[in-house]
Design a protein around this motif. Structure first.
Motif, PDB file in Angstrom:
ATOM      1  N   ARG A 170       0.807  -1.161  -0.134  1.00 40.68           N
ATOM      2  CA  ARG A 170       0.141   0.095   0.002  1.00 40.68           C
ATOM      3  C   ARG A 170       0.826   1.148  -0.032  1.00 40.68           C
ATOM      4  O   ARG A 170       1.989   1.316   0.858  1.00 40.68           O
ATOM      5  CB  ARG A 170      -0.699   0.182   1.259  1.00 40.68           C
ATOM      6  CG  ARG A 170      -2.138  -1.163   1.209  1.00 40.68           C
ATOM      7  CD  ARG A 170      -2.977  -0.917   2.453  1.00 40.68           C
ATOM      8  NE  ARG A 170      -3.952  -1.920   2.325  1.00 40.68           N
ATOM      9  CZ  ARG A 170      -4.853  -2.182   3.405  1.00 40.68           C
ATOM     10  NH1 ARG A 170      -4.865  -1.346   4.416  1.00 40.68           N
ATOM     11  NH2 ARG A 170      -5.752  -3.194   3.206  1.00 40.68           N
ATOM     12  N   GLU A 171       0.485   1.988  -0.867  1.00 43.43           N
ATOM     13  CA  GLU A 171       1.441   3.270  -0.908  1.00 43.43           C
ATOM     14  C   GLU A 171       1.373   4.161   0.353  1.00 43.43           C
ATOM     15  O   GLU A 171       0.491   4.266   1.075  1.00 43.43           O
ATOM     16  CB  GLU A 171       0.841   4.249  -1.999  1.00 43.43           C
ATOM     17  CG  GLU A 171       1.564   5.539  -2.361  1.00 43.43           C
ATOM     18  CD  GLU A 171       0.837   6.233  -3.266  1.00 43.43           C
ATOM     19  OE1 GLU A 171       1.521   7.315  -3.793  1.00 43.43           O
ATOM     20  OE2 GLU A 171      -0.095   5.789  -3.897  1.00 43.43           O
ATOM     21  N   GLY A 172       2.646   4.560   0.808  1.00 44.35           N
ATOM     22  CA  GLY A 172       2.824   5.119   1.970  1.00 44.35           C
ATOM     23  C   GLY A 172       3.070   4.287   3.211  1.00 44.35           C
ATOM     24  O   GLY A 172       3.280   4.703   4.259  1.00 44.35           O
ATOM     25  N   GLU A 173       3.089   2.845   3.066  1.00 47.76           N
ATOM     26  CA  GLU A 173       3.108   2.054   4.231  1.00 47.76           C
ATOM     27  C   GLU A 173       4.063   0.934   3.727  1.00 47.76           C
ATOM     28  O   GLU A 173       4.229   0.461   2.771  1.00 47.76           O
ATOM     29  CB  GLU A 173       1.769   1.238   4.528  1.00 47.76           C
ATOM     30  CG  GLU A 173       0.672   2.155   4.935  1.00 47.76           C
ATOM     31  CD  GLU A 173      -0.646   1.577   5.227  1.00 47.76           C
ATOM     32  OE1 GLU A 173      -0.522   0.240   5.199  1.00 47.76           O
ATOM     33  OE2 GLU A 173      -1.720   2.147   5.393  1.00 47.76           O
ATOM     34  N   PRO A 174       4.733   0.419   4.847  1.00 45.32           N
ATOM     35  CA  PRO A 174       5.635  -0.668   4.645  1.00 45.32           C
ATOM     36  C   PRO A 174       4.838  -1.892   3.848  1.00 45.32           C
ATOM     37  O   PRO A 174       3.673  -2.048   4.404  1.00 45.32           O
ATOM     38  CB  PRO A 174       6.342  -1.079   5.970  1.00 45.32           C
ATOM     39  CG  PRO A 174       5.885   0.205   6.873  1.00 45.32           C
ATOM     40  CD  PRO A 174       4.626   0.914   6.385  1.00 45.32           C
TER      41      PRO A 174
END
Length: 781
Positions: A237-241
């Motif tokens: 997910r964009e912006g998450e590890p």
């Protein structure tokens, strides 16, 4: 067919342009350095495909000179092209194959990655990042190092064939893999999973664009030839590890092999167990590719009719469910203090004992706390193997226990220890080895209540003696683990009959030796209990109906008896003996050869004949119980020694005695016979009655120091003073014998006048001594 041949001829006649087009497209997407040696154009095995063969390919990022981590290097790099677009000057890569090389994806502590060597296309930029659907790797090392996130993956790929097929919502792929895993560390501080393992797999996976996730359905792989079922999911997910969920399971695997799949940091925390047969094991790992993230690890195993080896011994025919979880409390992190090992429904035979563990858990692997519930049944004789070289030797009887317990595994004060439940012993026979005491017909009902231990019923027999005990030990469990030397055990003891002859081993100094048993920590429990009994004080409130010791007999006995490593102490003792009452306080200190005693006794209205007989004439032969009679009152303070059989050691008594003998008599007393033969042939000297005799005597090392003592009898009056040795030489008594017949003064009631009348007339002055044989000799002085 003609078209295909024409394409091949065209490509080979324009191979320089083809190679240049391929290189140009590769460099277009590289923001670093691309090195290629000896490019060649070949006809691919899948005719009419065209293969570009590149030798010694290297891709480096712009900061390579600082970190020296080459993004890609391969001795052989093959690119399979679609030939039709080449006619128009376009390059479409269909497959990539790499051999004999290494891929290293490196990220330093600042977050910089050598993946920057690949240029990202901006909106409106020319060209498009090529999508490669088929990848072949042979003898390639894959390394992923993320220093900022503390991750290290290192795989030696023997063979990898990945094929991808695009579908409406994403793509599907198959991966055939043969690799050696050198490291799979999600957190290098915690260690690597699957370290040193060989992996064989043919996996299928799918990618869903909407979820932005790669999913592996349940399928088989082989780790070190062990069949393992696996499934997994990787979410992006964009912006998450990136988040991963991995599952591994086996219906039957060697326990040691299963344990080696997890990190050494985890396996070290699991106690040293093993199983003879395979066990079913499942493990899940859920985590994020984030800095210092430790995945949530849950491992479970099922044991069925197996042989279970533990630090406490071997359990046969063992079945149970077990698990390990590093998130005991949800949200509290995946660290050792939050870890939990659980065993449920354990049943088996441990050292011949039927054992059932309802639940057992070990929480907090830094300061581990053990908690559980145990039930067991056993023949007492089978406990000897468990107890090892302890203080007890069990010969017969049965044991049953049902207890719930909790406490620190390492003896630390991290968790308040407690035991709740019961212990039952029936018809037991055992030997308490430190004192050589054999106990039979032993029965016990013991309750555990937190820190306290309550003996509701404890009956035992030693020979013909039997007794019942009751006691409560406050704070016993806490002191057992922290300060065993502070434990004080108080018992109430009741008995109908005790023969002290059977308890003579108690007079021996305890011979207790602690032997450390390797690999069997349970054996230390009876060893430490034996040490507590040997070294701590045991207080007994004693009530006995009848007490016997050789010729001594007493009734209605009450006392407080304290036993410790130095001996025993008797306080407030009271008993009925020889038609009178004796009360005493005494102390016996045990030594290797003999036992020193100290006694303060009060004798009231005791038959002196029975009293002398009971105590073997107190180790002297001058006046025996066959020769003396009367009623004795005395206050005695004495010290001396007893031998290992409980008999007085000759010439060892020292002390003082205030003595009063009423209604005294001497019968067939040899010295009086001698005096009668020499001086008083007409008087009755075989049986003499005395008026009350009272005096204070001093005793030193078996010699009695007699102050001037006036003795009045029916046949003779005496004035005696000096020293009398109970055994051997040392007797020196001065005896004044008035010739006046005592019968002439028997009516005089004034004591002083009567004594004065005794000394009128002729008085013989005699001296009594003993010869070398100990015979009493009387002569004139």
């Amino acid at each position: 067919m003609v078209l295909c041949c024409w394409l091949v001829v065209f490509i080979f006649t324009h191979k320089d342009q083809v190679v240049s087009a391929v290189e140009e497209q590769l460099r277009e997407h590289i923001n670093g350095e691309l090195r290629i040696m000896h490019p060649e154009v070949r006809v691919a095995a899948s005719f009419p495909g065209v293969a570009i063969s590149l030798h010694r390919v290297e891709i480096r990022d712009s900061l390579w000179s600082q970190h020296h981590r080459t993004l890609l290097k391969a001795d052989h790099f093959f690119i399979l092209l679609n030939p039709l677009p080449l006619i128009t000057g376009k390059v479409r890569i269909g497959e990539v194959e790499m051999r004999a090389g290494q891929v290293c994806l490196y990220t330093d502590t600042t977050g910089y990655s050598n993946m920057s060597a690949f240029r990202r296309n901006k909106k409106g930029g020319k060209g498009k990042t090529p999508e490669i659907d088929n990848v072949l790797l042979t003898d390639m090392r894959i390394i992923i190092v993320h220093q900022a996130k503390n991750k290290d993956f290192n795989f030696e790929v023997k063979h990898l064939a990945a094929k991808r097929k695009h579908v409406k919502d994403g793509w599907k792929a198959t991966v055939a893999l043969s690799a050696d895993i050198h490291s799979m560390a999600f957190n290098t501080e915690k260690g690597s999973f699957l370290e040193g393992k060989h992996l064989e797999a043919k996996l299928k996976c799918t990618y869903d664009k909407k979820e932005d996730a790669i999913t592996l359905p349940l399928q088989e792989l082989r780790i070190n030839k062990e069949s393992i079922d696996t499934r997994g999911k990787f979410s992006f997910r964009e912006g998450e590890p990136a988040r991963f969920e991995l599952y591994f399971g086996s219906k039957g695997i060697r326990y040691k092999e299963a344990l080696s799949l997890i990190t050494k940091g985890i396996s070290r925390k699991i106690p040293e167990f093993d199983f003879a047969d395979r066990v079913a094991v499942q493990a899940t790992l859920i985590g994020h590719a984030a800095y210092l993230d430790t995945p949530h690890v849950h491992v479970s195993w099922q044991v069925r009719d197996n042989t279970f080896t533990t630090p406490a011994g071997t359990v046969t025919h063992c079945s149970f469910l077990g698990s390990y979880d590093n998130e005991r409390v949800h949200g509290a992190g995946h660290k050792d203090p939050n870890a939990l090992i659980t065993v449920r429904g354990l049943k088996g035979i441990w050292e011949g004992i039927d054992v059932t563990v309802d639940t057992l858990s070990i929480a907090d692997l830094i300061n581990p706390v053990l908690e559980g519930r145990l039930t067991a049944r056993a023949d007492m004789a089978k406990l000897n193997k468990v107890a090892g070289e302890s203080a007890f030797l069990f010969k017969a009887g049965s044991l049953q226990t049902d207890i719930a317990f909790k406490g620190s595994l390492e003896g630390l004060d991290t968790a308040k220890p407690y035991i709740m439940g019961m212990l039952r012993i029936d018809n037991a026979a055992l030997v308490y080895k430190p004192r050589g005491v054999t106990l039979t017909n032993t029965n016990a009902r013991i309750r555990f209540a937190g820190d306290d231990v309550i003996a509701d019923t404890l009956t035992l027999s030693c020979g013909t003696s039997s007794m019942g005990l009751h006691g409560t030990f406050k704070n016993f469990l806490h002191l057992y683990f922290t300060s065993p030397e502070k434990i004080v055990m108080n018992w109430d003891v009741k008995s109908r009959s005790i023969d002290l002859t059977e308890l003579l081993p108690l007079l021996k100094a305890p011979e207790y030796k602690v032997r450390k048993e390797r690999g069997n920590h349970v054996s230390m429990i009876p060893q430490q209990l034996g040490a507590i009994l040997a070294n701590n004080e045991i207080s007994l409130n004693v009530s006995v109906d009848k007490l016997m010791y050789q010729d001594f007999a007493a009734t209605d006995i009450s006392c407080r008896l304290a036993l410790d490593s130095a001996g025993f102490r008797l306080t407030d003792a009271k008993l009925n003996h020889a038609n009178g009452i004796i009360s005493a306080n005494a102390r016996v200190r045990q030594e290797k050869v003999r036992n020193r005693y100290e006694v303060d006794a009060k004798v009231q209205h005791v038959s002196v004949k029975q009293f002398f007989k009971a105590f073997h004439d107190f180790g002297q032969g001058a006046v025996t119980h066959d020769e003396i009679g009367g009623i004795l009152d005395a206050d005695v303070h004495a010290t001396g020694y007893l031998d290992s059989d409980g008999k007085p050691v000759k010439r060892s008594v020292t002390g003082e005695a205030t003595v009063s003998l009423k209604e005294g008599s001497l019968v067939a007393f040899a010295p009086m016979k001698v005096i009668g033969t020499l001086l008083f042939r007409r008087r009755q000297m075989d049986s003499i009655a005395f008026r009350e005799i009272s005096d204070r005597l001093t005793i030193k090392e078996g010699r009695i120091f007699v102050p001037p003592l006036h003795i009045e009898s029916s046949a003779i009056n005496l004035m005696v003073k000096g020293v009398y040795a109970t055994t051997g030489k040392g007797t020196n008594l001065e005896i004044d014998v008035p010739l006046r017949n005592p019968a002439k003064d028997s009516m005089i009631t004034d004591e002083a006048l009567r004594h004065a009348r005794h000394m009128k007339g002729l008085v013989l002055h005699l001296r009594a001594t003993k010869d070398d044989d100990g015979d009493l000799k009387i002569r004139f002085r």
